[in-house]
Design a protein around this motif. Sequence first.
Motif, mmCIF file in Angstrom:
data_model
loop_
_atom_site.group_PDB
_atom_site.id
_atom_site.type_symbol
_atom_site.label_atom_id
_atom_site.label_comp_id
_atom_site.label_asym_id
_atom_site.label_seq_id
_atom_site.Cartn_x
_atom_site.Cartn_y
_atom_site.Cartn_z
ATOM 1 N N GLY A 104 0.792 -1.216 0.000
ATOM 2 C CA GLY A 104 0.000 0.000 0.000
ATOM 3 C C GLY A 104 0.826 1.267 0.000
ATOM 4 N N LYS A 105 0.125 2.387 -0.069
ATOM 5 C CA LYS A 105 0.750 3.701 -0.147
ATOM 6 C C LYS A 105 1.661 3.944 1.054
ATOM 7 C CE LYS A 105 -0.372 8.612 -0.692
ATOM 8 N NZ LYS A 105 -1.460 9.622 -0.770
ATOM 9 N N GLY A 106 2.833 4.476 0.774
ATOM 10 C CA GLY A 106 3.782 4.791 1.830
ATOM 11 C C GLY A 106 4.705 3.651 2.183
ATOM 12 N N THR A 107 4.372 2.448 1.725
ATOM 13 C CA THR A 107 5.191 1.273 2.025
ATOM 14 C C THR A 107 5.800 0.686 0.769
ATOM 15 O OG1 THR A 107 3.774 0.734 3.909
ATOM 16 C CG2 THR A 107 5.210 -1.009 3.098
ATOM 17 N N GLY A 108 5.010 0.638 -0.300
ATOM 18 C CA GLY A 108 5.487 -0.021 -1.507
ATOM 19 C C GLY A 108 5.451 -1.524 -1.325
ATOM 20 N N THR A 109 6.382 -2.213 -1.950
ATOM 21 C CA THR A 109 6.369 -3.668 -1.904
ATOM 22 C C THR A 109 7.367 -4.212 -0.895
ATOM 23 O OG1 THR A 109 8.021 -3.872 -3.668
ATOM 24 C CG2 THR A 109 5.698 -3.800 -4.329
ATOM 25 N N MET A 110 7.052 -5.397 -0.384
ATOM 26 C CA MET A 110 7.993 -6.217 0.363
ATOM 27 C C MET A 110 7.802 -7.656 -0.097
ATOM 28 S SD MET A 110 8.147 -4.741 4.277
ATOM 29 C CE MET A 110 9.598 -5.764 4.631
ATOM 30 N N ARG A 111 8.812 -8.455 0.113
ATOM 31 C CA ARG A 111 8.722 -9.865 -0.272
ATOM 32 C C ARG A 111 8.227 -10.709 0.904
ATOM 33 N NH1 ARG A 111 11.378 -11.273 -5.106
ATOM 34 N NH2 ARG A 111 12.596 -9.549 -6.021
ATOM 35 N N ILE A 112 7.451 -11.718 0.572
ATOM 36 C CA ILE A 112 6.967 -12.682 1.557
ATOM 37 C C ILE A 112 7.491 -14.059 1.165
ATOM 38 C CG2 ILE A 112 4.941 -13.766 2.597
ATOM 39 C CD1 ILE A 112 3.380 -11.211 2.033
ATOM 40 N N ILE A 113 8.159 -14.725 2.103
ATOM 41 C CA ILE A 113 8.635 -16.089 1.872
ATOM 42 C C ILE A 113 7.484 -17.035 2.185
ATOM 43 C CG2 ILE A 113 10.352 -17.838 2.474
ATOM 44 C CD1 ILE A 113 12.150 -15.576 3.504
ATOM 45 N N GLU A 114 6.913 -17.641 1.165
ATOM 46 C CA GLU A 114 5.746 -18.502 1.366
ATOM 47 C C GLU A 114 6.175 -19.885 1.846
ATOM 48 O OE1 GLU A 114 2.524 -18.362 -1.489
ATOM 49 O OE2 GLU A 114 3.482 -16.616 -2.433
ATOM 50 N N SER A 115 6.756 -19.889 3.022
ATOM 51 C CA SER A 115 7.157 -21.129 3.676
ATOM 52 C C SER A 115 7.269 -20.839 5.161
ATOM 53 C CB SER A 115 8.502 -21.625 3.139
ATOM 54 O OG SER A 115 8.929 -22.785 3.828
ATOM 55 N N GLU A 116 6.581 -21.622 5.970
ATOM 56 C CA GLU A 116 6.669 -21.409 7.414
ATOM 57 C C GLU A 116 8.027 -21.898 7.906
ATOM 58 O OE1 GLU A 116 3.493 -22.758 9.808
ATOM 59 O OE2 GLU A 116 2.020 -21.403 8.915
ATOM 60 N N CYS A 117 8.746 -21.011 8.563
ATOM 61 C CA CYS A 117 10.085 -21.338 9.044
ATOM 62 C C CYS A 117 10.039 -21.706 10.522
ATOM 63 C CB CYS A 117 11.018 -20.149 8.835
ATOM 64 S SG CYS A 117 11.333 -19.779 7.101
ATOM 65 N N ALA A 118 10.997 -22.516 10.928
ATOM 66 C CA ALA A 118 11.059 -22.947 12.322
ATOM 67 C C ALA A 118 11.308 -21.754 13.232
ATOM 68 C CB ALA A 118 12.160 -23.986 12.493
ATOM 69 N N MET A 119 10.686 -21.782 14.397
ATOM 70 C CA MET A 119 10.854 -20.725 15.382
ATOM 71 C C MET A 119 12.097 -21.000 16.228
ATOM 72 S SD MET A 119 8.100 -19.002 14.627
ATOM 73 C CE MET A 119 7.955 -17.838 15.978
ATOM 74 N N LYS A 120 12.712 -19.943 16.730
ATOM 75 C CA LYS A 120 13.808 -19.999 17.703
ATOM 76 C C LYS A 120 15.075 -20.659 17.178
ATOM 77 C CE LYS A 120 10.639 -19.994 21.652
ATOM 78 N NZ LYS A 120 10.218 -20.663 22.910
ATOM 79 N N VAL A 121 15.183 -20.822 15.866
ATOM 80 C CA VAL A 121 16.413 -21.342 15.276
ATOM 81 C C VAL A 121 16.812 -20.428 14.127
ATOM 82 C CG1 VAL A 121 15.860 -23.727 15.894
ATOM 83 C CG2 VAL A 121 15.234 -22.856 13.632
ATOM 84 N N VAL A 122 18.056 -20.572 13.678
ATOM 85 C CA VAL A 122 18.535 -19.772 12.558
ATOM 86 C C VAL A 122 18.063 -20.389 11.251
ATOM 87 C CG1 VAL A 122 20.557 -18.870 11.359
ATOM 88 C CG2 VAL A 122 20.564 -19.040 13.856
ATOM 89 N N ASN A 123 17.388 -19.592 10.438
ATOM 90 C CA ASN A 123 17.005 -19.984 9.086
ATOM 91 C C ASN A 123 17.936 -19.284 8.101
ATOM 92 O OD1 ASN A 123 14.215 -21.440 9.469
ATOM 93 N ND2 ASN A 123 14.145 -19.626 10.776
ATOM 94 N N VAL A 124 18.204 -19.936 6.976
ATOM 95 C CA VAL A 124 19.127 -19.378 5.985
ATOM 96 C C VAL A 124 18.434 -19.314 4.629
ATOM 97 C CG1 VAL A 124 21.364 -19.576 4.857
ATOM 98 C CG2 VAL A 124 21.095 -20.350 7.225
ATOM 99 N N LEU A 125 18.296 -18.097 4.112
ATOM 100 C CA LEU A 125 17.771 -17.893 2.763
ATOM 101 C C LEU A 125 18.946 -17.584 1.846
ATOM 102 C CD1 LEU A 125 15.304 -17.573 0.869
ATOM 103 C CD2 LEU A 125 15.330 -15.125 1.440
ATOM 104 N N HIS A 126 19.149 -18.437 0.853
ATOM 105 C CA HIS A 126 20.248 -18.289 -0.110
ATOM 106 C C HIS A 126 19.666 -17.764 -1.417
ATOM 107 C CE1 HIS A 126 24.019 -19.382 -2.199
ATOM 108 N NE2 HIS A 126 23.231 -19.760 -3.189
ATOM 109 N N LEU A 127 20.222 -16.659 -1.914
ATOM 110 C CA LEU A 127 19.701 -16.008 -3.113
ATOM 111 C C LEU A 127 20.813 -15.790 -4.127
ATOM 112 C CD1 LEU A 127 17.605 -13.206 -1.347
ATOM 113 C CD2 LEU A 127 16.726 -15.364 -2.267
#
Length: 442
Positions: A104-127
């Motif tokens: 929306g206005k004032g924010t523009g776009t952000m990306r959403i990772i459509e995968s539920e990630c584990a809580m309280k651990v380190v997740n790694v997104l490689h791009l």
Amino acid sequence: MSKSLAFLITLISATSVSAQSNNDYAPPAIEVDGLRGIPIDILSVDSQMVFDFSSKSVNVISDMNFKMIGEKGFPLFDLRQEITSASLNGEDIDITKLAAHDFGKGTGTMRIIESECAMKVVNVLHLEYTLSKPSSPAAINIKWDKAGMTFDTWYSDLNPGRYAEQWFPANLLYDQHPLNVDLKLVGAESEHLMITNGATTVVAEHDWQLRFPETSTAFSHMIVVVPASEVDVLSEKGDVNGEEMRIDVYCRKDAPTSAVHVLNETAISLRKYSESMGKWDHGNDCIVYVWKGNRSMEYDGATTTALGALDHEIFHSWFGRGVKPASQNDGWWDEAFTVYFADGRRPNKRVVQKEGKPVTLSSNNPYNRITPGASYSLGAVFFGRLAYLLGADELHQHMSDFYKKYTGHVASTADMENFLVAESGNEEVRKLFARYVYGHSE
């Protein structure tokens, strides 16, 4: 190397990094396009950038190490480049599952990772991606010409998506974490200079390792690569109120000034503000890159600037990049106080004595990503009203103390309001914030 082994190595390194946790400043979960987006806590971003002069292309590999905040859902981040391949926690992920969504206005776009990630651990997104002009308003592209190549992170407060997310996976401003960049030029026929506020290791000619500290946010990093033939360089050490500092000046040859003049003016600003506000909090270096024109931007302990804005941008290393806004709803105060104090634009007493119309400088949209233009004018008037209420000298002392308390950390508008009320003992301060910052008529 197998993907599983590469992921294991990345995960081991990710568990050893540290970052300042500012989760209390994170915005709430948000529903966008039927997806429940959850803010994240980035622990580090590690990127490799290879600039190939023969193909005039830049290939990037980035690993974003992060934890989820608070509750289950889909992680939020931003990157204004076209992703070509990705994996999450060692498993390939379809890049359509990393799509940008309109907030929306004032924010523009952000990306959403459509995968539920584990809580309280380190997740790694490689791009992996090839750099092009960022899909951000008023962004610029890499420049290739006969002299060589020019790259500039070129951050801006005035449009959404104009911070680190132009080039690297990034978060909103509440998050502080290291950024590690290995940047290499391949096939450059002429000498190029690295101009940066990151700790720099020269691996070989045109091969640098840049390390930005855990106090960094998405607007902290100054990275400029330019042909050496286009810039005059001057570096000098000196005493700044009892502290030895080095000033590194890079002055474009087409700028209407000299490196000597810029160095002298920088030294004056550093002495003035370290005495009036508090100790410089960016190590023992100040990096200044000056060009012609009127475009200027502040970074942590550094600036890319026009000569006329030099003093203004140096002051931002106290307010803006010393004590940092926790969100762009708080970005108003770093510009407003800089204009009021450093630029000396004190409003006329007749203006601050009478009641004015309500002004909204701090939005109630937690995902706002624009610093309002009124920060420079009406924001400075607000600090004039505070000075009229408390006395200019008392306000100065309180703001210096605010800097000393929060330097190296983020602070919200509410933090500033509560601090000024507590230090002054004057509840009338809240009325000024209510009317001239939050825009309340009553």
